[in-house]
Scaffold this active site. Structure first.
Site, PDB file in Angstrom:
ATOM      1  N   TYR A  53      12.510 -49.592  33.674  1.00 15.27           N
ATOM      2  CA  TYR A  53      11.129 -50.011  33.899  1.00 15.27           C
ATOM      3  C   TYR A  53      10.151 -48.996  33.316  1.00 15.27           C
ATOM      4  CZ  TYR A  53       6.643 -50.854  36.072  1.00 15.27           C
ATOM      5  OH  TYR A  53       5.312 -51.065  36.251  1.00 15.27           O
ATOM      6  N   HIS A  83      -5.220 -49.280  30.929  1.00 15.27           N
ATOM      7  CA  HIS A  83      -5.378 -48.991  32.351  1.00 15.27           C
ATOM      8  C   HIS A  83      -6.619 -48.138  32.638  1.00 15.27           C
ATOM      9  CE1 HIS A  83      -1.546 -50.864  32.638  1.00 15.27           C
ATOM     10  NE2 HIS A  83      -1.280 -50.444  33.865  1.00 15.27           N
ATOM     11  N   ASN A 195       1.157 -42.839  37.255  1.00 17.56           N
ATOM     12  CA  ASN A 195       1.805 -43.454  38.411  1.00 17.56           C
ATOM     13  C   ASN A 195       1.901 -42.433  39.541  1.00 17.56           C
ATOM     14  OD1 ASN A 195       4.761 -45.516  38.870  1.00 17.56           O
ATOM     15  ND2 ASN A 195       2.634 -45.997  39.176  1.00 17.56           N
ATOM     16  N   TYR A 278     -22.730 -35.186  78.823  1.00 20.68           N
ATOM     17  CA  TYR A 278     -21.451 -35.141  78.118  1.00 20.68           C
ATOM     18  C   TYR A 278     -21.546 -34.444  76.763  1.00 20.68           C
ATOM     19  CZ  TYR A 278     -19.583 -38.643  81.412  1.00 20.68           C
ATOM     20  OH  TYR A 278     -19.150 -39.315  82.515  1.00 20.68           O
ATOM     21  N   ARG A 281     -21.253 -30.827  77.850  1.00 13.71           N
ATOM     22  CA  ARG A 281     -20.097 -30.500  78.686  1.00 13.71           C
ATOM     23  C   ARG A 281     -18.771 -30.827  77.987  1.00 13.71           C
ATOM     24  NH1 ARG A 281     -19.049 -34.008  83.773  1.00 13.71           N
ATOM     25  NH2 ARG A 281     -21.218 -34.520  83.342  1.00 13.71           N
ATOM     26  N   PHE A 327       4.714 -44.341  44.819  1.00 11.92           N
ATOM     27  CA  PHE A 327       3.307 -44.373  44.395  1.00 11.92           C
ATOM     28  C   PHE A 327       2.398 -45.023  45.437  1.00 11.92           C
ATOM     29  CE2 PHE A 327       5.658 -47.979  42.559  1.00 11.92           C
ATOM     30  CZ  PHE A 327       5.117 -49.000  43.323  1.00 11.92           C
ATOM     31  N   GLU A 412       2.650 -56.939  42.455  1.00 14.11           N
ATOM     32  CA  GLU A 412       2.209 -55.829  43.291  1.00 14.11           C
ATOM     33  C   GLU A 412       1.375 -56.427  44.426  1.00 14.11           C
ATOM     34  OE1 GLU A 412       0.340 -53.435  40.311  1.00 14.11           O
ATOM     35  OE2 GLU A 412       2.236 -53.125  39.249  1.00 14.11           O
TER      36      GLU A 412
END
Length: 506
Positions: A53, A83, A195, A278, A281, A327, A412
């Site tokens: 791959y 990409h 990746n 609060y 405290r 990944f 994906e």
């Protein structure tokens, strides 16, 4: 001293040294053997025509398309160019620098199959200050931070854009100016560069460093507020926290007591009132819980910084090439959402203390700490600003990690949105820093009314530091400038990691 990267032992403190003090890095000599061995596995598989791959196949949905050996280099070049689809404002140079460092450390583990010259160029860009221009939006946080890392990789091949010595220029110009040469990607190398989870992790590490410092500053400011409101110290005594033994809660209580030690303003239980609200405290309980968040985030970042997040992974000892899912950014996505929630809450309680400092119905100070109530509004609207920021934080704190949109034709089909979570956490930290700066301004002004000489030595020191940035308020002025200046002072102080961050960084 030069920091050696071996892929296994990088610390957050070392990251801070590289980011803020320009510490140089080099690859551990023992790592080069592992890197060469994994590269040999890649080259052997290509020469044998094996189907792997991203090496001899396409990517994502194209994983079933076999690529001829003659085209494997073009495959990697096309991958980087296609990409590089990031959008939006670029990450800061600090984040870009962190991405270079973290990607180099991941490749140094020796499971990525890159050549020596490719990894060395990453290190050289870091050391020479060639910082890729990387758009901050466009990553889904699974299949790695593909778009951001592709923009980083563009510079290595002499394309894209980079910042060099404060000037934005083409990637090739930046390399030339730094005396570096671009590489030509070989089989697997483009995929090895993009990746991974280094965008979300880089934003996360920078955010963690800022958040850890801000948590320390918030404790100091809270102590000053406690004095300015004549708060009760009994609630911070050790025995109260020993019976609920969270270490972080105990740490905060101890810190607050040390800060107000010697104060002439704090009170005892029953002296002025039986107990405080609060927001005073419960400082140890809330600030302590935030430190629990920081500890969780730190643990996950430390693991991810020293992880192999490639696909496929190259195991030279067995010859196995395994397509997996390292990944996927889910661990960091959860951590970043958690970081955002924690920092939103430290601002939330800070805003409530601001209200107690300026509201005349809740204290015996001048209304809104005005030097001339009525004619001058004083710090009235700073509380509005703080309320606006904490409200915005509540929107940003909605978890990104619960979202997922399928991509690559449903190959994906589950993603982490971890980079969105990291970006949101970073924005929350920025907002929270401004809120705590507002509390510091209000607390200092209240202290000036009470009498600075009555402050404890440590809070008086903080008061003087604040006054170096924000003068005493003698009449109304544009308080936006004061807020931004003090917030910037707090932000910049994170660079003093060895002094300021103490045990929160290692």
């Amino acid at each position: 001293m030069t920091i050696q990267l071996d892929g296994n032992s990088l610390t957050i403190k070392q990251v801070a040294q590289v980011l803020y003090h320009k510490e140089t890095v080099e690859i551990d000599p023992q790592a080069w053997g592992r890197i060469a061995d994994s590269r040999a596995v890649v080259e052997r598989n290509v020469s044998e025509g094996n189907v792997i791959y991203g090496v001899t196949t396409g990517f994502g949905k194209f994983s079933d398309v076999v690529i001829p050996a003659a085209d494997v280099e073009d495959l990697q070049l096309n991958l980087i160019r296609s990409h590089a689809s990031g959008i939006g404002d670029p990450f800061s140079e600090t984040v870009s620098r962190a991405m270079l460092l973290l990607r180099a450390n991941a490749l140094a583990k020796g499971y990525s199959g890159v050549r020596r010259e490719t990894l060395q160029l990453l290190v050289d860009c870091l050391n020479e200050g060639v910082h890729p221009v990387i758009p901050s939006q466009g990553s889904l946080g699974a299949s790695g931070d593909l778009a951001p890392l592709a923009h980083l990789a563009l510079v290595l091949i002499g394309e894209g854009e980079a910042i060099y010595r404060g000037e934005r220029m083409s990637g090739r110009q930046a390399l030339d100016a730094a005396g570096l040469r671009p590489i030509r990607l070989k089989a697997k190398e483009g995929l090895a560069l993009i990746n991974g989870t280094q965008a979300m992790t880089a934003v996360g590490v920078v955010g963690y460093l800022e958040a850890a410092h801000l948590a320390d500053f918030a404790d100091r400011v809270a102590a000053l507020t406690l004095e300015s409101l004549r708060g009760i110290v009994d609630a911070f005594y050790p025995e109260a926290h020993a019976v609920r033994p969270y270490p972080e809660q105990q740490e905060v209580a101890t810190r607050i007591l040390s800060y107000v030690d010697g104060s002439q303003l704090t009170t005892r239980q029953g002296e002025l009132r039986v107990q405080d609200a609060y927001s005073l405290r419960c400082i140890p309980q809330v600030h302590g819980a935030v430190r629990q968040v920081l500890n969780y985030v730190k643990e996950k970042l430390m693991i991810e910084m020293n992880a192999a997040t490639d696909n496929p992974l190259i195991f030279s000892d067995t010859g196995h090439v395994i397509s997996g899912g390292n990944f996927h950014g889910q661990p960091i996505a959860f951590a970043m959402d958690f970081l955002g929630i924690g920092m939103a809450e430290i601002a939330n309680i800070s805003e409530r203390r601001i209200e107690r400092l300026v509201n005349p119905q809740l204290n015996d100070l001048p209304p809104f700490l005005s030097p001339e109530p009525g004619l001058q509004s004083g710090l009235m609207i700073t509380q509005y600003a703080a309320a606006s920021l904490v409200s915005e934080n509540k929107v940003l704190a909605h978890p990104a990690s619960v979202d997922s949109i399928p991509s690559s034709a449903n190959q994906e089909d589950h993603v982490s949105m971890g980079t969105i979570a990291a970006r949101h956490a970073q924005q929350i930290i920025q907002n929270s820093r401004r809120v705590i700066a507002i509390e510091a301004i209000c607390a200092a002004q209240a202290a000036s009314v009470r009498g600075v000489q009555k402050l404890a030595p440590k809070t008086r020191e903080l008061y003087q530091q604040i006054r170096e940035v924000v003068p005493v308020i003698e009449k109304d002025r544009v308080f936006s400038t004061d807020i931004e200046n003090l917030a910037a002072w707090v932000r910049d102080a994170v660079q003093n990691v060895n002094v300021e961050l103490g045990s929160t960084v290692s």
